[in-house]
Scaffold this motif. Structure first.
Motif, PDB file in Angstrom:
ATOM      1  N   VAL A 159       0.850  -1.211   0.000  1.00  0.00           N
ATOM      2  CA  VAL A 159       0.000   0.000   0.000  1.00  0.00           C
ATOM      3  C   VAL A 159       0.876   1.248   0.000  1.00  0.00           C
ATOM      4  O   VAL A 159       0.616   2.219  -0.713  1.00  0.00           O
ATOM      5  N   LEU A 162       2.296   1.774  -3.478  1.00  0.00           N
ATOM      6  CA  LEU A 162       1.266   2.268  -4.407  1.00  0.00           C
ATOM      7  C   LEU A 162       0.931   3.734  -4.127  1.00  0.00           C
ATOM      8  O   LEU A 162       0.691   4.513  -5.039  1.00  0.00           O
ATOM      9  N   THR A 163       0.923   4.087  -2.827  1.00  0.00           N
ATOM     10  CA  THR A 163       0.644   5.482  -2.449  1.00  0.00           C
ATOM     11  C   THR A 163       1.741   6.402  -2.992  1.00  0.00           C
ATOM     12  O   THR A 163       1.462   7.476  -3.508  1.00  0.00           O
ATOM     13  N   PHE A 167      -1.235   6.572  -6.199  1.00  0.00           N
ATOM     14  CA  PHE A 167      -2.591   6.035  -6.043  1.00  0.00           C
ATOM     15  C   PHE A 167      -3.124   6.357  -4.647  1.00  0.00           C
ATOM     16  O   PHE A 167      -2.361   6.453  -3.688  1.00  0.00           O
ATOM     17  N   SER A 172      -6.199   1.342  -3.033  1.00  0.00           N
ATOM     18  CA  SER A 172      -4.984   0.507  -3.057  1.00  0.00           C
ATOM     19  C   SER A 172      -5.089  -0.600  -2.014  1.00  0.00           C
ATOM     20  O   SER A 172      -4.791  -1.764  -2.281  1.00  0.00           O
ATOM     21  N   ILE A 199      -5.964  -1.762 -10.119  1.00  0.00           N
ATOM     22  CA  ILE A 199      -6.510  -0.490  -9.600  1.00  0.00           C
ATOM     23  C   ILE A 199      -7.103   0.327 -10.731  1.00  0.00           C
ATOM     24  O   ILE A 199      -6.463   0.532 -11.752  1.00  0.00           O
TER      25      ILE A 199
END
Length: 200
Positions: A159, A162-163, A167, A172, A199
């Motif tokens: 996560v 992805l952040t 995103f 996520s 996503i």
């Protein structure tokens, strides 16, 4: 800074708990959730938030760390002070509040005394991503409860990656949890690769 106070519960009302520790009685403002959690106990441990103002030094006590984390998030929202935050946490459990925030249920939040539509919308907009980032929200998919636990370290790393790629944390996290439920042993880099395809 006081992190928690542990001692004998000498007085308790739905709004105030007095805990005696090392001969000192600490009066703390509490929510109804905390009141219910500590009712009937002799010894308690309450996590503390100190609100220091020019005219007063006020302590807020929480039976659980999650509730304190939610309280600290709420008071970052414009128009929500400590007393309003306590009212919110007296009206809903942290899990119910997280659910209302993550699903954008402003109607539910607006039912709380002292919260108008604009404040309810601000709470949702300001806190939706934060509750996921801090891991306060329950990772429960819409279809019910999680069937098997996921590897939290891999989940958090995926996560986070992805952040950093731009995103939002909420979608996520949903995708990552789903991938890890289906593939519990998958390494983080493969989880991220798969998540990038899923996503929207």
């Amino acid at each position: 800074m006081i992190d928690y106070i542990k001692g004998e519960l000498t007085e308790l009302t739905p709004a105030i708990a007095v805990v005696e520790a090392a001969g000192v009685g600490y009066a703390m403002n509490i929510s109804l959730n905390t009141f219910t959690a500590i009712q009937g106990k002799k010894e308690v441990k309450l996590y503390v938030h100190e609100a220091i103002r020019e005219d007063a030094h006020v302590l807020f006590g929480f039976a659980a760390k999650k509730e304190r984390e939610m309280f600290l998030l709420l008071i970052t929202v414009s128009g929500v002070g400590p007393n309003t935050a306590r009212m919110v946490l007296s009206s809903m459990s942290p899990a119910e509040l997280c659910n209302s925030i993550s699903t954008g249920n402003e109607r539910m939040i607006k039912t709380i005394k002292g919260i108008g539509l604009k404040t309810a919308q601000r709470i949702i907009v300001d806190l939706r991503d934060k509750i996921v980032t801090l891991g306060i929200t329950q990772e429960i998919p819409a279809g019910g409860s999680i069937e098997q636990p996921v590897n939290n370290q891999v989940k958090d790393e995926a996560v986070s990656a992805l952040t950093m790629l731009g995103f939002s944390p909420a979608p996520s996290q949903k995708v990552v949890v789903k991938i890890l439920q289906d593939n519990p042993a998958m390494p983080v880099e493969l989880v991220v690769k798969m998540a990038l395809k899923m996503i929207k």
